[in-house]
Design a protein around this motif. Structure first.
Motif, PDB file in Angstrom:
ATOM      1  N   VAL A 124      10.242 -10.741   1.873  1.00 35.05           N
ATOM      2  CA  VAL A 124      10.269 -11.125   0.445  1.00 35.05           C
ATOM      3  C   VAL A 124      11.671 -11.619   0.086  1.00 35.05           C
ATOM      4  O   VAL A 124      12.643 -11.222   0.719  1.00 35.05           O
ATOM      5  CB  VAL A 124       9.905  -9.933  -0.495  1.00 35.05           C
ATOM      6  N   PRO A 125      11.792 -12.469  -0.929  1.00 38.45           N
ATOM      7  CA  PRO A 125      13.140 -12.847  -1.381  1.00 38.45           C
ATOM      8  C   PRO A 125      13.759 -11.685  -2.159  1.00 38.45           C
ATOM      9  O   PRO A 125      13.030 -10.832  -2.671  1.00 38.45           O
ATOM     10  CB  PRO A 125      12.881 -14.024  -2.321  1.00 38.45           C
ATOM     11  N   LEU A 141       6.400  -5.083  -5.498  1.00 46.01           N
ATOM     12  CA  LEU A 141       6.217  -5.328  -4.069  1.00 46.01           C
ATOM     13  C   LEU A 141       6.819  -4.187  -3.254  1.00 46.01           C
ATOM     14  O   LEU A 141       6.289  -3.809  -2.212  1.00 46.01           O
ATOM     15  CB  LEU A 141       6.817  -6.680  -3.686  1.00 46.01           C
ATOM     16  N   TYR A 142       7.914  -3.631  -3.770  1.00 42.73           N
ATOM     17  CA  TYR A 142       8.529  -2.486  -3.084  1.00 42.73           C
ATOM     18  C   TYR A 142       7.650  -1.239  -3.240  1.00 42.73           C
ATOM     19  O   TYR A 142       7.487  -0.461  -2.310  1.00 42.73           O
ATOM     20  CB  TYR A 142       9.941  -2.231  -3.626  1.00 42.73           C
ATOM     21  N   LYS A 143       7.082  -1.072  -4.446  1.00 40.64           N
ATOM     22  CA  LYS A 143       6.156   0.054  -4.648  1.00 40.64           C
ATOM     23  C   LYS A 143       4.986  -0.069  -3.677  1.00 40.64           C
ATOM     24  O   LYS A 143       4.585   0.897  -3.035  1.00 40.64           O
ATOM     25  CB  LYS A 143       5.559   0.013  -6.072  1.00 40.64           C
ATOM     26  N   SER A 144       4.418  -1.289  -3.585  1.00 43.21           N
ATOM     27  CA  SER A 144       3.256  -1.522  -2.723  1.00 43.21           C
ATOM     28  C   SER A 144       3.614  -1.250  -1.264  1.00 43.21           C
ATOM     29  O   SER A 144       2.852  -0.607  -0.537  1.00 43.21           O
ATOM     30  CB  SER A 144       2.757  -2.958  -2.857  1.00 43.21           C
ATOM     31  N   ALA A 145       4.793  -1.749  -0.852  1.00 50.78           N
ATOM     32  CA  ALA A 145       5.225  -1.543   0.539  1.00 50.78           C
ATOM     33  C   ALA A 145       5.368  -0.050   0.814  1.00 50.78           C
ATOM     34  O   ALA A 145       5.007   0.434   1.892  1.00 50.78           O
ATOM     35  CB  ALA A 145       6.539  -2.273   0.793  1.00 50.78           C
ATOM     36  N   LEU A 197       4.856  -0.089   4.661  1.00 50.80           N
ATOM     37  CA  LEU A 197       5.298  -1.349   5.256  1.00 50.80           C
ATOM     38  C   LEU A 197       6.818  -1.402   5.349  1.00 50.80           C
ATOM     39  O   LEU A 197       7.513  -0.838   4.503  1.00 50.80           O
ATOM     40  CB  LEU A 197       4.844  -2.531   4.394  1.00 50.80           C
ATOM     41  N   ASN A 198       7.311  -2.109   6.353  1.00 47.94           N
ATOM     42  CA  ASN A 198       8.734  -2.457   6.372  1.00 47.94           C
ATOM     43  C   ASN A 198       8.866  -3.692   5.519  1.00 47.94           C
ATOM     44  O   ASN A 198       8.075  -4.633   5.659  1.00 47.94           O
ATOM     45  CB  ASN A 198       9.215  -2.823   7.782  1.00 47.94           C
TER      46      ASN A 198
END
Ligand code: 0PR
Length: 387
Positions: A113-114, A121-125, A130-131
């Motif tokens: 991700v940028p 997106l960090y919450k989802s990862a 996910l890394n």
């Protein structure tokens, strides 16, 4: 809970009293957020059909039909009338669903991700284990393509591009990301939570905005949120996949619900049918022309803000805006001090490291901008006087 029951009037008074310090989109001093006062017709639709739970699809087949039409209309707007997807709780769930679908399809665990990616997106990862590889942005605050390519490894399954960053409304070079994802056989998810309801109309008005949607062959899915620039009540996010096949690993079969077997491709099980109906209502009531007019007005107000800023020596846009979000910074004073003083004056200010974010939504009129400019001039004089 109260021991005895209260009258409706008493309940309302208690609620109003607790909410008295809440900000109101209507008052105009909220220039910070991406959400807006929902259209009054959307509110009427929402309350008339408040009981619909699209999670129990066979109980409400009409709502399922309306959701299909909403997804196909949004697909049309994004150059893919065959898109498959759902109206979900918001951009967070939409982003989550894309990553979940692709993790399951690929069996891999790394995404790119940028650094401008929204925190959802960090919450989802985090939830999906996910890394997450964060790639720097260039001087225009767009993802650095060469760095993104270097970050790809054997465990990578997806790149996320942003079409309307949270901080400044920047659009990543999605065409280049599309080529990269095709070359390395990666999924490409586009977070257009905010930009999805803006960029297509700006294109029509001949603004110089880049392609970002399914017209680019590498794009696998898009987040587009009706509860941001779509004038709809919260909760209304949108996730569109290029085709149904992409959701096959996250399709959940439920056998016991009313009317028999059903399949869900959302995270949330019980889901607001009222949201879906309000979105259908807005897409048809405002229609393309209506949204076009709204965006046109927002752009006029943006030009007015830029014109007024230009007259104030100490302030400037942090970079030329891409869409209806302007980052205001100061060449002379500390922006945090300015923002705090504006908050003291009652303004809802969204503050990033180097700039204040102003989102030119429909409720931010020229009048609101004039009053903002008036107050910020006062703030600047006070700061100047203290030196
Ligand atoms: N993707 C992008 C690019 C976003 O800007 C946001 C939210 C999301 C995803 C997540 O969407 P949901 O909040 O619908 O799940 N961006 C806004 C922001 O962070 C959300 C927001 C809206 C925050 C109104 C506060 C507020 O008052 O600014």
């Amino acid at each position: 809970m109260n021991r005895t029951s209260l009258s409706k009037t008493e309940v309302l008074e208690l609620i109003r009293s607790t909410l008295k310090h809440d900000k109101s989109y209507k008052k105009g001093n909220v220039i910070s957020t991406m959400c807006t006062y929902p259209d009054t017709f959307a509110q009427e639709l929402f309350s008339e059909f408040i009981d619909r739970n699209i999670g129990d699809a066979n109980l409400f087949p009409g709502v399922v039909e309306l959701e299909r039409e909403v997804i196909s209309s949004l697909g049309d707007l994004l150059h893919n009338p065959n898109a498959f997807g759902n109206i979900v709780t918001g951009g967070t769930e939409a982003n989550f669903l894309a990553l979940w679908a692709y993790r399951e399809l690929s069996g891999k665990h790394t995404i790119i991700v940028p650094e401008t990616a929204h925190f959802s997106l960090y919450k989802s990862a985090n939830i999906l284990n996910l890394n997450i590889k964060t790639v720097h942005v260039n001087k225009d605050r767009q993802i650095d393509i060469a760095e993104a390519e270097k970050a790809i490894d054997d465990d990578t399954f997806c790149i996320v591009g942003i079409a309307g960053t949270t901080e400044l409304g920047v659009i990543d070079p999605i065409a280049e990301l599309s080529d990269l994802c095709i070359k390395f056989k990666l999924y490409l998810h586009i977070d257009a939570a905010f930009g999805g309801f803006v960029i297509p109309f700006m294109k029509d008005m001949n603004y110089d905005v880049a392609d970002f949607d399914f017209a680019l062959p590498g794009v696998s899915s898009i987040t587009i949120d009706p509860h941001k620039m779509g004038m709809c009540p919260i909760p209304a996010g949108g996730i569109l996949f290029r085709n149904k096949e992409l959701t096959k690993k996250i399709e959940w079969s439920v056998s016991y619900l009313s009317g028999g077997h059903t399949a869900q491709t959302t995270f949330v099980s019980s889901r607001s049918g009222a949201s879906v109906i309000a979105v259908w209502g807005m897409l048809n009531y405002l229609g393309y022309e209506g949204y076009n007019d709204i965006i046109k007005r927002c752009m006029h107000v943006r030009e007015h803000l830029l014109f007024e800023l230009d007259k104030i020596e100490e302030l400037c846009p942090i970079q030329p805006p891409t869409m209806n979000i302007v980052g205001v910074t100061s060449t002379k004073y500390n922006i945090v001090e300015i923002a705090e003083a504006m908050r003291d004056k009652g303004w809802a200010i969204s503050l990033f490291t180097e700039h204040m974010r102003i989102v030119l939504r429909p409720s931010v009129t020229k009048k609101v901008i004039n009053s903002f400019i008036h107050d910020i001039k006062e703030v600047l004089s006070c700061i100047q006087a203290k030196i």
